[in-house]
Write an enzyme that holds these catalytic residues in place. Structure first.
Site, short mmCIF file in Angstrom:
data_model
loop_
_atom_site.label_atom_id
_atom_site.label_comp_id
_atom_site.label_asym_id
_atom_site.label_seq_id
_atom_site.Cartn_x
_atom_site.Cartn_y
_atom_site.Cartn_z
N CYS A 52 0.83 -1.21 0.00
CA CYS A 52 0.00 0.00 0.00
C CYS A 52 0.86 1.26 0.00
CB CYS A 52 -0.90 0.03 1.23
SG CYS A 52 -1.59 -1.55 1.69
N CYS A 125 -2.18 3.20 3.04
CA CYS A 125 -2.86 2.14 3.81
C CYS A 125 -3.92 2.73 4.75
CB CYS A 125 -1.81 1.35 4.58
SG CYS A 125 -2.36 -0.29 5.07
N ASP A 126 -4.71 1.83 5.33
CA ASP A 126 -5.94 2.21 6.05
C ASP A 126 -5.85 3.43 6.96
OD1 ASP A 126 -6.71 -0.13 4.89
OD2 ASP A 126 -7.33 -1.12 6.74
N LYS A 127 -4.85 3.46 7.83
CA LYS A 127 -4.82 4.50 8.87
C LYS A 127 -4.19 5.79 8.37
CE LYS A 127 -6.58 1.46 11.54
NZ LYS A 127 -6.65 0.43 10.49
N SER A 475 -12.29 -5.65 9.85
CA SER A 475 -11.60 -5.12 8.69
C SER A 475 -12.61 -4.66 7.66
CB SER A 475 -10.73 -6.23 8.11
OG SER A 475 -10.71 -6.14 6.71
FE1 FES Z 1 -3.03 -1.52 3.35
FE2 FES Z 1 -5.15 -3.14 3.16
S1 FES Z 1 -3.23 -3.57 4.12
S2 FES Z 1 -4.94 -1.09 2.49
#
Ligand code: FES
Length: 561
Positions: A52, A125-127, A475
């Site tokens: 990511c 990435c997500d955060k 998730s």
């Molecule tokens: Fe980074 Fe899913 S592990 S967006």
């Protein structure tokens, strides 16, 4: 350049009392001419160890080029990030949500300390996205975000794959329905290179909604990481940033209450992640905008789910590019009266103005977005539940495919790891409500995501036969009957701590209820025997987190008294 454009950095470059700072700026290569220019901090969350984020330092170089070409000084700095796909169980995953606040803190810290006039966050990435948005809101200096882009799908034996395929392969392994060779084949081919996880999971949820909020250039959430458009976007940011400085457009001019409504509307319409609830509560607090769980429920009530995107649907984010991207979807939502068109964006124009020339979505040639009149679900898939199991609220993700009501018998898992153990021993049966506790903001700590349990449940063929509730998170890749963010959490003595195997539980997403069918008297008796667990950490970053973090219903913020 006028005084306004370098109003912060001039403290270092123009005031005679700061010779050391100026000397250091000459030392990093700035010229006398540069000393008159605005300075833009470029916060890269790039690092090599995560698909990511592996390309973000490269994108930051393009951003810097665009900044320099527009007469400003661009200075790249780095902030941390962790991979949600690799944090693996509590030991690693406990660091994930805290990383959001560390990202916010570190961007605020560097931009504040270095007197940057503006900031651009390059995120993946997500955060990364919520962390950077929180920082922009706190700093309130001209700024914007660039999303690193979604990943392309992998392929094995003609099947399209993504990160969730790898987790689900584990469930199939437990169930004995996949060969060792195919298991390895899926793992080796699921992830073809750079980009964030490819469904409407948390990263793509946050990216498309921050675009709807007006904090990125149009199409930032649409271009895959490896698409040429991503590089062009990075370079185009220079001109946009200059305009923000000239007009003194700051994040809080963009991050209004209406903009939060737009963001959550897009989350609901696209079937986005439960994590968006947590993050937008936190971002709103950083922007000092009144925005609560009730507001999110109201948006859910008026917004149909229209996107057939993974995890519950068929398509990937890369497929959205071919139908006109997120702007085409936003234009459709605007035409249907679901978005506020008058919200300002980082282009200096309103949402409606940005979308004016975007081609209309065609319903003849694509099957990803459904018409509002015949949606996949007439209201949003994210529901805020209350009841004696969640007096402070809980978040359910109900796409309608799993039904909207589940009544079952509790099977208590003290930690995430027990779910895998119970599934592998065949102890999880149809009709169970898995109660996964001690996974909250303080007790986890950091609300670990139940990614392995949910994928293992799916892989074991139990997805539509059981439900899961937790004081942790799910998730963005999760599908099935799941309820997370149960507040108050078990560590603080919420009733989830008192559930016993065999208790009856009702999850009702029609009436928004999460109910444990145990009398108040019995709960009071059980409470007498309950003892608060020892804090899982007392020192270091997680010890500090446990002391500071607020509840999930308060966005798990860490900077409030
Ligand atoms: Fe980074 Fe899913 S592990 S967006």
């Amino acid at each position: 350049m006028s005084e306004q454009l370098n109003k912060f950095s001039r403290t270092l470059t123009q005031e005679v009392t700061n010779p050391a700072a100026k000397a250091m700026l000459y030392g990093v290569g700035l010229t006398q001419e540069d000393m008159q220019k605005a300075q833009i901090g470029i916060a890269s969350t790039g690092y090599e160890g995560n698909t990511c984020n592996m390309h973000l330092n490269g994108l930051s170089v393009h951003v810097k080029k665009g900044i320099q070409e527009n007469g400003m000084v661009g200075l790249i700095f780095h902030t941390i990030g962790v991979s949600d796909g690799m944090t693996n169980g509590n030991a690693g995953m406990s660091y994930s949500l805290p990383s959001r606040d560390l990202i916010a803190d570190s961007i605020e810290n560097v931009v504040g300390a270095q007197w940057y006039d503006g900031v651009i966050a390059v995120v993946g990435c997500d955060k990364n996205m919520p962390g950077a948005m929180m920082a922009l809101a706190r700093l309130n200096r001209p700024g914007m975000l660039v999303y690193g882009g979604t990943i392309r799908t992998g392929e094995y034996k003609g099947q399209k794959l993504d990160i969730i395929s790898a987790f689900e392969a584990l469930g199939k392994k437990f169930a004995g329905t996949i060969s060792d060779e195919d298991y390895e084949g899926v793992i080796q081919n699921a992830i073809p290179g750079a980009g964030a996880c490819g469904g409407m999971y948390t990263a793509n949820t946050m990216a498309s909604s921050m675009e709807a909020m007006g904090l990125t250039l149009p199409n930032s959430s649409t271009y895959p990481a490896t698409h040429e458009g991503k590089k062009a976007e990075c370079i185009a940011i220079g001109a946009a940033m200059k305009q923000l400085l000239e007009k003194n457009i700051c994040p809080r001019d963009i991050m209004t209450r209406k903009a939060f409504e737009n963001a959550l509307t897009v989350v609901m319409a696209l079937g986005g992640s439960t994590n968006a609830v947590l993050h937008y509560l936190a971002i709103a607090r950083a922007a000092e905008v009144e925005f609560t769980l009730k507001d999110i429920q109201d948006i859910s009530d008026r917004t149909p789910l229209i996107a057939d995107l993974k995890p519950s649907g068929k398509y990937y984010m890369e497929d959205v590019l071919a139908i006109g991207g997120v702007p085409a979807i936003m234009k459709y939502l605007l035409q249907k009266g679901l978005l506020h068109g008058d919200c300002l964006t980082v282009t200096g124009k309103t949402i409606a103005e940005n979308l004016a020339d975007v081609p209309e979505l065609s319903f003849d040639s694509q099957k990803i977005i459904f018409p509002i009149e015949t949606p996949l679900k007439p209201t949003g898939h994210l529901q805020i539940l209350y009841g004696n199991l969640a007096t402070g609220g809980a978040v359910a993700k109900i796409t309608g495919k799993e039904g909207e009501r589940f009544e079952g018998i509790a099977k208590v898992c003290e930690r995430e790891e027990e779910v895998i153990e119970f599934i592998s021993k065949g102890e999880v049966k149809a009709g169970h409500v898995l109660v996964i506790r001690n996974e909250g903001p303080k007790g986890g700590p950091g609300m670990p995501e139940m990614l392995k349990p949910t994928s293992a449940v799916m892989g074991a063929g139990l997805g539509d036969k059981i439900a899961m509730i937790t004081d942790g998170r799910f998730s963005g890749g999760t599908h099935g009957f799941v309820v997370g963010h149960v507040t108050p959490e078990a560590y603080l003595g919420g009733n989830i701590a008192l559930v016993q195997d065999g208790d009856k539980i009702t999850i009702d997403a029609v009436n928004n209820v999460l109910q444990l069918h145990v009398s108040d008297e019995e709960l009071a008796e059980r409470r007498k025997l309950w003892k608060q667990p020892e804090p899982p950490f007392t020192r270091g970053t997680l010890g500090k987190y446990i002391r500071n973090v607020k509840s999930a219903s308060e966005g798990c913020v860490t900077d409030e008294a």
